[in-house]
Structure formats: C-alpha cells, structure tokens
Design an enzyme around this catalytic site. Sequence first.
Site, PDB file in Angstrom:
ATOM      1  N   ASP A 157      76.474 -10.872  67.751  1.00 55.24           N
ATOM      2  CA  ASP A 157      75.031 -11.070  67.736  1.00 55.24           C
ATOM      3  C   ASP A 157      74.380  -9.683  67.710  1.00 55.24           C
ATOM      4  O   ASP A 157      75.029  -8.655  67.886  1.00 55.24           O
ATOM      5  CB  ASP A 157      74.572 -11.912  68.942  1.00 55.24           C
ATOM      6  CG  ASP A 157      73.220 -12.582  68.679  1.00 55.24           C
ATOM      7  OD1 ASP A 157      72.514 -12.176  67.721  1.00 55.24           O
ATOM      8  OD2 ASP A 157      72.853 -13.509  69.420  1.00 55.24           O
TER       9      ASP A 157
HETATM   10  C1  BGC Z   1      69.772 -14.048  67.826  1.00 59.70           C
HETATM   11  C2  BGC Z   1      70.660 -14.724  66.814  1.00 59.70           C
HETATM   12  C3  BGC Z   1      70.187 -14.417  65.419  1.00 59.70           C
HETATM   13  C4  BGC Z   1      70.111 -12.928  65.233  1.00 59.70           C
HETATM   14  C5  BGC Z   1      69.663 -12.513  63.847  1.00 59.70           C
HETATM   15  C6  BGC Z   1      69.560 -12.587  67.515  1.00 59.70           C
HETATM   16  O1  BGC Z   1      68.593 -12.035  68.337  1.00 59.70           O
HETATM   17  O2  BGC Z   1      70.332 -14.200  69.116  1.00 59.70           O
HETATM   18  O3  BGC Z   1      70.664 -16.106  67.038  1.00 59.70           O
HETATM   19  O4  BGC Z   1      71.033 -15.003  64.482  1.00 59.70           O
HETATM   20  O5  BGC Z   1      69.195 -12.396  66.175  1.00 59.70           O
HETATM   21  O6  BGC Z   1      68.367 -12.837  63.595  1.00 59.70           O
END
Ligand code: BGC
Length: 722
Positions: free
Chosen positions: A261
């Site tokens: 993530d």
């Molecule tokens: C989130 C993810 C997301 C990623 C990209 C993160 O802050 O936890 O769920 O896919 O950002 O946008």
Amino acid sequence: MKPPYLDPNQPVNRRVEDLLSRMTIEEKIGQMCQYSGVTSKIEQMIREGKVGALLNVYGAAEVNRVQRIAVEESRLGIPLLFGLDVLHGYKTIFPIPLGLASTWDPEVVKRAASISAAEASSDGIKWTFAPMVDIARDPRWGRIAEGAGEDPYLGSVMARALVEGFQGPDLSNLSSLLACPKHYVAYGGAEGGRDYNTVDISERTLREIYLPPFKAAVKAGAGTIMSAFNDLNGIPASANPYTLKIILREEWGFKGFVVSDWNAIGELINHGIAGDIYEAAEKALKAGVDMDMQGDVYQRALLHLVKEGRVSEDLIDESVRRILEIKFKLGLFERPYADPERASQVIKREEHIRAALEVARKSIVLLKNEGNLLPLSKDLKTVAVVGPLSDDKEAPLGPWSCLGNPNDVVTVLEGVKRKISDKTRVLYAEGCDVVGGSREDFEEAVRLAEESDVAIVVVGESREMSGEAASRAYLDLPGLQEDLLKAVHATGTPIVMVLMNGRPLSISWAAEHIPSIIEAWFPGIQAGNAIADVIFGDYNPGGKIPVTFPRTVGQVPIYYNHKSTGRPPSPENKWTSKYIDVSYTPLFPFGHGLSYTRFEYSGLYISPQEVVKDQDIRITFRLKNVGDREGDEVAQLYVRDVVASVTRPVKELKGFRRVTLKPGEEKSVEFKLTLEDISFLNHELKRIVEPGEFKIMIGSSSEDIRLTGSFMVREYVEFPWK
Ligand code: BGC
C-alpha cells in the site's frame, strides 16, 4: 531480428527470462517501483527504466503520452502498468462496495465490475486496486464502505465475483482489468475502528474471519495483492513473511505479485521495526513485497542493499519475474496504448447507465415499513422532499468514486420529480447541513412537511465521512439531522426516511419513530432513479444488510457470528453477557431487509441425515411469494456445529440465494454443503470435521429463521490444508 521477449509467439516464461537477462540491476529495481502522477522528474526516470508502474495517471491521451516514453525512449521499451482505484465504477459509478454486497447477487456484482473494467481499460488503465476484501466488524472504521461487510462467506462470494468481473476470462482481453485484492491482511481489525491502527488478533480469527475472502480472490485468479498498512500481531503486514510467504504463496499457491500500500514500506520505520529505509526495504522484500507503491524506498535502497550483499540479485529477479509475467499476460508488450476512439464509445454508454440503475435498485435495503406506508402512490397531492442529501449530487457517488462526475448523478429530488404524476406538487427544503449546527432552515422544512401528504427525508453522511482516514467515534446521524427528523416528525406527516451512508448508523430514535426507512448506502449515479423506483413501487426492494446495525456505538463490535459464551445473554437473568444500559441485541441484524411482498418457507429436506465420509449434504426447501407483488427474497442458510472441541459461532452463513418470485409463485431452493464447508480449525489449527450434530437454519435474516433442521456427521475428517 526481434529479441525473444518481443515475440508474442514465444511462451511467457521464455519472454520473461530473455528480458530479465538483458536488464541491468537498476532496470530491475525500476520495475519494482510505482509512482503516483507524473512530473518531469518521473518522466526522466521512465526514460532511464526506473519506473515499473504508475497510479493516478489516466485518460487515453495522457496514458499514451507517458507510455510512449517508456516504450519508445527507454532502453528496453518495457511498457508501464497504469493503476487506479476502480472500486465501484470508472465513470459509470455503481453503489459503493457495501451496497454491492447488499444485493446478495454475485452475478450483478460481477457485471458491475466487468463494466468498470471495460471503461477503465479502454482509457488506458489496466490495473485496479480492488476489490477491497477486508472484513469489517467495526462500523467506526470508515473503510467498511469499501468492502462487503462483516461476514467471511458473503465476503468471499463477493471477492470472487469482483475478481472475475474485473479480470474477465483472460487477462489479455482488451477489456480486462488486473485485480488487486487488498489490504492484505486484517486491516479491518484496527483497534478502536481507527484507521491504520494496530491489529492484534488470534491466528484462528485471522484464518477464519479475515483470510477467507483473500483466499477466494486468489482462487479466482487475482493477479496481484496489496499488502496492508497495519501492524498484525507485532509484524506489520507489509513486512510479514508468515502472511505473505507461508500463507499466500506456500499454502495458496499465489503466483502473481504483491504491491505495498501507499508508502507502507517506508512506514515500517514509523512502526519501529526498521531504523532506516535500507532496513525497511530489506524487511519488506524478504517478506515478499515485490513492488513499492509511491514510497521511493526500493528505488533509493535496493541497489545499495544488493551491493552490500544484504539482498541477493536472485531475490530481486524473483520479484521482477512476477511483475514482468503479469505485463506479458496483460498483453502490454503487444498493445501498450489505449485507443481514444474506443474509450469514447465504451465509457458511460447507455447500457452501462442502465446497469447502474439495476444494481442500485438491487442494493437498496428496506429496513422498516410500518403499516405498509411504502410504496407511495404516484398520485399524492403534495410530497415534501427534505434533508441535506435530497438534492446533493456529490454524496451518492460515495468514497473512492474514481472519475465519477457529480453532474451525472440523479438526486433523490430529481428522481422523485421524474417519477410522480404532474399533478403532484413536490416541495423541497434542505433543512440543515450534513454536519454543522444551524437550525435556520428547520422552520421551512417543517412548514413544507405540514403542507404535504408525505415527507421524504434524506439524511446520512457526506461522501468524505466514510472511506479512508474517515473513522468515526459516533455512529449517530451527524450534525442536526436527527433534530430535523424530530421536527418533521412532530408535524404528524408520515415520513419516509432515506439513508445515504457508508457504514451502519445507530439510528435508534428513527427506528422507533419513523415508519419507513430505506437504506440506500451511496448508490452511484442512478441514485435518485433507483430510490424513487423503490419509494413509488416500480421496484420492490430485496437487498439485505451485509453488516449488523448497532443500537449505539457502545455495542461495537457487534456481529451475528459471535460465540455463545458460557452465559449467553438472557433478558431474565442479570448474570448473563449483556449491558445494563442498552439491549444486547442489534438494531437491525445481519441479513435483514424487507420487501413489499411476503415469503413463506416450507418443506425443509436435508439429505443425508447421517453423513459418512466425502458425502455432500443437500438441503432443499420451498419458497413461496404469498403477497400480491413480484419480489425478491434472499434466502439464507446458516449452520451451527452444536458441540465441537473448540467453541464455534452460534451460526455461520454457508449459503444464500436471491430468488425472484411472482405473486403466488413457488420455487424450490437447493443448497449443497461439502464437508469442507462445515469444517473448522481445531486447537492445533488443523482443518477438521468432528462427528456430531450440525444444526441447519434457513431464514430471511440471521435472526428471522424460518426453518430449522439438523444432520449428523458420523466420522472424523481431516483436511490436508488449513
Ligand atoms: C489506500 C489504498 C489505495 C492506495 C492508492 C492508499 O492510501 O489505502 O486502498 O489503493 O492509496 O490510491
């Protein structure tokens, strides 16, 4: 002559090995790095082969422009993989995932995902950070909106439907979108429901509650997985070799790649398990994280680690292989560019909008309908539409609404106006804001309600109140909305309350005083049409809540598949497991949802009654529509292992079916249970079935059980997997 990696007639592994053998260590590390957005610095890095994937770069023209740099200006011409959070629609926005789960209809959910995939991929996006398959038993956690709710079985069915819908039968198809189930794992178990918070759970809970939807997603062929932010029992999920290697790869045989993530590798420093970026990169890579999302940690640290001998080039190769393999499978080397012409034909086409309406209708849950106030007649003289969300074009899109455009949203006010006869007067007042404290407009709302036959009051949360970093400590209607409801209620005009929200809300006062309550979640662009269809009876609601509604936040966590305890709550006995100041029962139980018609269950038949090795158990019964309208019922199958060597939940969902029946129509419903379906983990965490009685409960919700029966298992069975 073309090198083998550029030859589509070569098998994928040959192409991968050929390409890998031509890459410098810097280029290999580059494939393991993903960045958000594109700047001139990133463009230069792409030219140098230092970027493998991007996110938040979209639109066929822009994707093609950036892709051209990778394909035409970098040494080996390796195409970039473009990712985006396509959770519940690209531009045609469907209900939020919690709403999708409320349909209890995997086929329509799959269709929504495949439409989203067709739209996104036509615009150059080949990878979605979805589905979010985190189980959430705590509605304070804002990201409950992004998943399928509290149940591992329903969550697994939805996970499979979404992965199959996004990816389609073959990754190389023009309209397939690589899936990335997230956030691996147990992210939804955050203490206190506070986003990003610590998760400390037993291995049993991990395996029985949080892992199953991921396993289902992997079985469905998901090509990637996202490792989560959270600490899991002392080892953060993005540096956890037990979950990333042993469970994911060894037990489940996952062959795709793992992306972290957003900066989750860098955050290992904050977690306190790494002193610097080098240690963070080393731990994440050795645990099994192949790609660094936006953290820039792999970029800055891996080369140094290889030179120092702390990380072997072989380990880097393993990750790069997985990433390249996916790029080949997606056909990116053959078709790196999007076709803007196609994008304009695919995106928001008529049938997609129609599907958005169908899915939205199916996601709506009728929580309460006292005295059959609903459906309303289309010939009422005057209807008041009141509340801060009545004419809001943003909220229905919900959190993570990708490229959804508020201008495409049909509001409830618009939907109601379109629906009713032109003789009906529709009055409108906002009444108050979603949050904030002015009662100035109450008077107007009250006056309009007084003039009306019915007031439709649309309340709930704004779209920013759920999703990421949107945990709440209170689960009530925010702001002055409940006071507005009370003021309108005091007029005596019957109220239809429409809720739009990303989590269960503790609406105890409303549940007691308001005759009709519709849970619409955030229904997407067709919100107003779908809700008006339900209010005026053009669609008979059949959705069911995929998560328990608490009476108050103090009951949280509250979920249907709890253990019995040694002192199961009983109203007559003080010394049992409950509260002194509020009931132990939920406000609305898991699986609850009403209809404008009534269904009768009968004729439960379980075969065999005595189960010996390897036999499947067939459960059949009849379901009849005994009302006077066509409608959908979601028949639910729950099982309880009555006595086992470890405590088992009081009931567990093991099957469900959404059935449409005409008035008077009767259908036979059949479920099949395998022994694995009723197995559990014993004290050594071996998957087993023990001899003894299993109780079968068939019902219209987890509490509204209509038929019960049982069967006996005669022999002990042990499975070779956990
Ligand atoms: C989130 C993810 C997301 C990623 C990209 C993160 O802050 O936890 O769920 O896919 O950002 O946008």
